[in-house]
Design a protein around this motif. Structure first.
Motif, PDB file in Angstrom:
ATOM      1  N   ARG A   1       0.881  -1.182   0.027  1.00 38.88           N
ATOM      2  CA  ARG A   1      -0.134   0.028  -0.008  1.00 38.88           C
ATOM      3  C   ARG A   1       0.898   1.225  -0.037  1.00 38.88           C
ATOM      4  NH1 ARG A   1      -3.117  -3.021   3.785  1.00 38.88           N
ATOM      5  NH2 ARG A   1      -2.060  -2.097   5.592  1.00 38.88           N
ATOM      6  N   THR A   2       1.921   1.300   0.857  1.00 36.00           N
ATOM      7  CA  THR A   2       2.851   2.375   0.948  1.00 36.00           C
ATOM      8  C   THR A   2       3.599   2.579  -0.386  1.00 36.00           C
ATOM      9  OG1 THR A   2       3.366   2.094   3.090  1.00 36.00           O
ATOM     10  CG2 THR A   2       4.927   3.196   1.892  1.00 36.00           C
ATOM     11  N   VAL A   3       3.732   1.715  -1.072  1.00 29.76           N
ATOM     12  CA  VAL A   3       4.473   1.733  -2.447  1.00 29.76           C
ATOM     13  C   VAL A   3       3.526   2.456  -3.476  1.00 29.76           C
ATOM     14  CG1 VAL A   3       5.737   0.621  -4.315  1.00 29.76           C
ATOM     15  CG2 VAL A   3       6.374   0.101  -1.949  1.00 29.76           C
ATOM     16  N   ARG A   4       2.418   1.673  -3.463  1.00 34.64           N
ATOM     17  CA  ARG A   4       1.490   1.789  -4.500  1.00 34.64           C
ATOM     18  C   ARG A   4       0.961   3.488  -4.411  1.00 34.64           C
ATOM     19  NH1 ARG A   4      -1.798  -2.120  -3.917  1.00 34.64           N
ATOM     20  NH2 ARG A   4      -1.112  -3.282  -5.812  1.00 34.64           N
ATOM     21  N   ARG A   5       0.714   3.928  -3.205  1.00 30.60           N
ATOM     22  CA  ARG A   5       0.360   5.291  -2.798  1.00 30.60           C
ATOM     23  C   ARG A   5       1.554   6.231  -3.416  1.00 30.60           C
ATOM     24  NH1 ARG A   5      -1.448   3.546   2.369  1.00 30.60           N
ATOM     25  NH2 ARG A   5       0.427   4.248   3.299  1.00 30.60           N
ATOM     26  N   ARG A   6       2.735   5.697  -3.096  1.00 28.58           N
ATOM     27  CA  ARG A   6       4.093   6.823  -3.433  1.00 28.58           C
ATOM     28  C   ARG A   6       4.081   6.895  -4.846  1.00 28.58           C
ATOM     29  NH1 ARG A   6       8.960   7.993  -1.033  1.00 28.58           N
ATOM     30  NH2 ARG A   6       9.863   9.564  -2.598  1.00 28.58           N
ATOM     31  N   TYR A   7       3.851   5.846  -5.740  1.00 30.07           N
ATOM     32  CA  TYR A   7       3.808   6.068  -7.134  1.00 30.07           C
ATOM     33  C   TYR A   7       2.556   6.485  -7.712  1.00 30.07           C
ATOM     34  CZ  TYR A   7       8.702   3.924  -6.723  1.00 30.07           C
ATOM     35  OH  TYR A   7       9.903   3.815  -6.251  1.00 30.07           O
ATOM     36  N   ALA A   8       1.497   6.320  -7.232  1.00 28.13           N
ATOM     37  CA  ALA A   8       0.507   6.992  -7.739  1.00 28.13           C
ATOM     38  C   ALA A   8       0.658   8.607  -7.762  1.00 28.13           C
ATOM     39  CB  ALA A   8      -0.859   6.477  -6.798  1.00 28.13           C
ATOM     40  N   GLN A   9       1.314   9.066  -6.606  1.00 26.89           N
ATOM     41  CA  GLN A   9       1.435  10.685  -6.534  1.00 26.89           C
ATOM     42  C   GLN A   9       2.586  10.786  -7.478  1.00 26.89           C
ATOM     43  OE1 GLN A   9       3.019  11.529  -2.599  1.00 26.89           O
ATOM     44  NE2 GLN A   9       3.307  13.635  -3.313  1.00 26.89           N
ATOM     45  N   ILE A  10       3.576  10.014  -7.678  1.00 27.92           N
ATOM     46  CA  ILE A  10       4.727  10.141  -8.748  1.00 27.92           C
ATOM     47  C   ILE A  10       3.896  10.444 -10.037  1.00 27.92           C
ATOM     48  CG2 ILE A  10       6.587   9.403  -9.987  1.00 27.92           C
ATOM     49  CD1 ILE A  10       7.587   8.235  -7.336  1.00 27.92           C
ATOM     50  N   ALA A  11       2.959   9.378 -10.417  1.00 26.30           N
ATOM     51  CA  ALA A  11       2.289   9.535 -11.716  1.00 26.30           C
ATOM     52  C   ALA A  11       1.599  10.853 -12.043  1.00 26.30           C
ATOM     53  CB  ALA A  11       1.522   8.402 -12.043  1.00 26.30           C
ATOM     54  N   SER A  12       1.040  11.307 -10.776  1.00 21.91           N
ATOM     55  CA  SER A  12       0.131  12.443 -11.051  1.00 21.91           C
ATOM     56  C   SER A  12       0.907  13.644 -10.896  1.00 21.91           C
ATOM     57  CB  SER A  12      -0.805  12.678  -9.710  1.00 21.91           C
ATOM     58  OG  SER A  12      -1.575  11.262  -9.682  1.00 21.91           O
ATOM     59  N   ASP A  13       2.070  13.817 -10.478  1.00 18.75           N
ATOM     60  CA  ASP A  13       2.718  15.053 -10.210  1.00 18.75           C
ATOM     61  C   ASP A  13       4.288  14.877 -10.846  1.00 18.75           C
ATOM     62  OD1 ASP A  13       4.394  13.889  -8.527  1.00 18.75           O
ATOM     63  OD2 ASP A  13       3.470  14.936  -6.712  1.00 18.75           O
ATOM     64  N   SER A  14       4.462  13.787 -11.224  1.00 25.73           N
ATOM     65  CA  SER A  14       5.811  13.783 -12.033  1.00 25.73           C
ATOM     66  C   SER A  14       7.070  14.023 -11.268  1.00 25.73           C
ATOM     67  CB  SER A  14       6.050  14.540 -13.204  1.00 25.73           C
ATOM     68  OG  SER A  14       5.059  14.084 -14.166  1.00 25.73           O
ATOM     69  N   SER A  15       6.871  13.806  -9.869  1.00 29.43           N
ATOM     70  CA  SER A  15       8.173  13.884  -9.113  1.00 29.43           C
ATOM     71  C   SER A  15       8.823  12.840  -9.010  1.00 29.43           C
ATOM     72  CB  SER A  15       7.502  14.251  -7.529  1.00 29.43           C
ATOM     73  OG  SER A  15       6.860  13.331  -7.224  1.00 29.43           O
ATOM     74  N   SER A  16      10.270  12.894  -8.618  1.00 31.10           N
ATOM     75  CA  SER A  16      11.090  11.678  -8.566  1.00 31.10           C
ATOM     76  C   SER A  16      10.752  10.831  -7.264  1.00 31.10           C
ATOM     77  CB  SER A  16      12.617  12.299  -8.317  1.00 31.10           C
ATOM     78  OG  SER A  16      13.471  11.171  -8.125  1.00 31.10           O
ATOM     79  N   CYS A  17      10.943   9.711  -7.427  1.00 27.19           N
ATOM     80  CA  CYS A  17      10.565   8.661  -6.448  1.00 27.19           C
ATOM     81  C   CYS A  17      11.631   8.693  -5.283  1.00 27.19           C
ATOM     82  CB  CYS A  17      10.797   7.076  -6.879  1.00 27.19           C
ATOM     83  SG  CYS A  17      12.291   6.600  -7.356  1.00 27.19           S
ATOM     84  N   CYS A  18      12.868   9.106  -5.660  1.00 28.35           N
ATOM     85  CA  CYS A  18      13.892   8.902  -4.584  1.00 28.35           C
ATOM     86  C   CYS A  18      14.516  10.389  -4.123  1.00 28.35           C
ATOM     87  CB  CYS A  18      14.965   8.150  -5.398  1.00 28.35           C
ATOM     88  SG  CYS A  18      14.513   6.512  -5.677  1.00 28.35           S
ATOM     89  N   GLY A  19      13.565  11.431  -4.393  1.00 24.63           N
ATOM     90  CA  GLY A  19      14.073  12.675  -3.887  1.00 24.63           C
ATOM     91  C   GLY A  19      14.941  13.369  -4.740  1.00 24.63           C
ATOM     92  N   GLY A  20      16.354  13.377  -4.695  1.00 24.34           N
ATOM     93  CA  GLY A  20      17.134  14.214  -5.522  1.00 24.34           C
ATOM     94  C   GLY A  20      17.359  15.629  -4.866  1.00 24.34           C
ATOM     95  N   SER A  21      18.311  16.461  -5.586  1.00 23.03           N
ATOM     96  CA  SER A  21      18.726  17.357  -5.281  1.00 23.03           C
ATOM     97  C   SER A  21      18.402  18.619  -6.394  1.00 23.03           C
ATOM     98  CB  SER A  21      20.187  17.549  -5.016  1.00 23.03           C
ATOM     99  OG  SER A  21      20.619  18.749  -4.623  1.00 23.03           O
ATOM    100  N   ALA A  22      18.124  19.930  -5.684  1.00 23.18           N
ATOM    101  CA  ALA A  22      18.011  20.816  -6.555  1.00 23.18           C
ATOM    102  C   ALA A  22      19.354  21.221  -7.429  1.00 23.18           C
ATOM    103  CB  ALA A  22      17.409  22.086  -5.997  1.00 23.18           C
ATOM    104  N   SER A  23      20.138  20.747  -7.173  1.00 18.84           N
ATOM    105  CA  SER A  23      21.618  20.941  -7.645  1.00 18.84           C
ATOM    106  C   SER A  23      21.814  20.232  -8.738  1.00 18.84           C
ATOM    107  CB  SER A  23      22.790  20.992  -6.844  1.00 18.84           C
ATOM    108  OG  SER A  23      22.908  19.456  -6.333  1.00 18.84           O
ATOM    109  N   THR A  24      21.054  18.932  -9.115  1.00 22.93           N
ATOM    110  CA  THR A  24      21.054  18.033  -9.952  1.00 22.93           C
ATOM    111  C   THR A  24      20.114  18.037 -11.258  1.00 22.93           C
ATOM    112  OG1 THR A  24      22.391  16.491  -8.734  1.00 22.93           O
ATOM    113  CG2 THR A  24      21.492  15.763 -10.595  1.00 22.93           C
ATOM    114  N   SER A  25      20.327  18.839 -12.361  1.00 23.60           N
ATOM    115  CA  SER A  25      19.237  18.538 -13.368  1.00 23.60           C
ATOM    116  C   SER A  25      18.641  17.577 -13.737  1.00 23.60           C
ATOM    117  CB  SER A  25      19.873  19.433 -14.461  1.00 23.60           C
ATOM    118  OG  SER A  25      20.759  19.013 -15.231  1.00 23.60           O
ATOM    119  N   ASP A  26      17.640  17.227 -14.445  1.00 29.16           N
ATOM    120  CA  ASP A  26      17.145  16.130 -14.872  1.00 29.16           C
ATOM    121  C   ASP A  26      18.117  15.531 -15.965  1.00 29.16           C
ATOM    122  OD1 ASP A  26      14.733  16.601 -13.469  1.00 29.16           O
ATOM    123  OD2 ASP A  26      13.713  17.267 -15.283  1.00 29.16           O
ATOM    124  N   GLU A  27      18.734  16.183 -16.747  1.00 26.71           N
ATOM    125  CA  GLU A  27      19.653  15.965 -17.781  1.00 26.71           C
ATOM    126  C   GLU A  27      20.911  15.336 -16.782  1.00 26.71           C
ATOM    127  OE1 GLU A  27      18.412  18.881 -17.755  1.00 26.71           O
ATOM    128  OE2 GLU A  27      17.004  18.777 -19.622  1.00 26.71           O
TER     129      GLU A  27
END
Length: 269
Positions: A21-47
């Protein structure tokens, strides 16, 4: 290889149903707002992140916007050695980025099947089929512990930082073995455990869903693959993955506990 059973390194973690349930909720949110699953840093671009994961600029540019959500820990296609005409199965296919790259390799005579347990992610991936104008890719809703494919239906199984999210990894590898044709191969990127996690991380839903608390030690991964029937097993850590894993958690450097690895195995003939 030792015949002694391995201890459950996550025995004090989340209950299996709660983990799903926890994983499914997390990835449903990611699918909806296109956020990264694993956080990341503002200093690192998508590229930059895409390059750190092992993808070339050409690969990134070859797939229409919306499929690459920065969800992985490597590039499974780089180790899969895909051939024209092969059938490929992607475990935890997300928005379809690795599937669309695989489709280029197997060509019109091949087929790529993506399986994901999150309805919102499957819907997003199916929308991306139209955006990428491909006719050899299909996405199915299902759990990787119970794959919606027939026995011996695929030549290659790929996956990108998903098996660690499963509460029953042994069952995942049994299912992968069942789905592969004789001589078929497994080529996945995932995280493996390199040091004992702090006690509070095991039962932390955020750590489970962000590809940390569910990681297994390399000997345990090798044991599970062997138990499923695989041969030619290779698990190779990527020490350079520290560059992006260290940014997955704002409160601690999780690269002290996990590392990305390539995991390969073959279903014997």
């Amino acid at each position: 290889m030792s015949e002694q059973p391995l201890s459950d390194s996550r025995s004090d973690g989340l209950a299996p149903d709660e983990q799903r349930r926890t994983v499914r909720r997390r990835y449903a949110q990611i699918a909806s707002d296109s956020s990264s699953c694993c956080g990341g840093s503002a200093s690192t671009s998508d590229e930059e992140l895409t390059q750190q994961l092992g993808y070339s600029a050409d690969e990134d540019a070859a797939v229409a916007e919306g499929a690459n959500l920065g969800l992985g820990c490597g590039n499974p296609n780089a180790i899969a050695s895909l051939q024209p005409g092969e059938t490929v199965l992607d475990l935890g296919s997300g928005a379809g980025f690795d599937c669309f790259l695989a489709a280029r390799e197997v060509g019109g005579a091949g087929q790529v099947i993506g399986v994901d347990m999150t309805p919102e992610m499957v819907d997003k991936a199916r929308d991306n089929v139209t955006k990428n104008d491909v006719n050899n890719v299909a996405f199915r809703l299902g759990e990787i512990e119970h794959l919606p494919v027939a026995d011996g239906a695929v030549d290659v199984i790929i996956s990108n930082c998903v098996v660690n999210l499963s509460p029953d990894k042994q069952q995942v590898f049994h299912e992968a073995f069942r789905a592969l044709r004789t001589g078929g191969r497994l080529a996945i990127s995932d995280v493996v455990l390199t040091a004992e996690l702090p006690d509070d991380v095991h039962a932390d839903p955020e750590s489970v869903a962000s590809c940390v608390a569910g990681a297994s030690p390399i000997p345990e991964v090798e044991h599970m693959l062997s138990e499923a029937g695989f041969e030619a097993i290779r698990v190779e850590p990527d020490e350079e993955s520290e560059a992006f894993i260290s940014e997955w958690d704002a409160d601690r450097d999780v690269s002290e506990y996990v590392v990305s690895a390539t995991i390969e195995a073959v279903k014997p003939t």
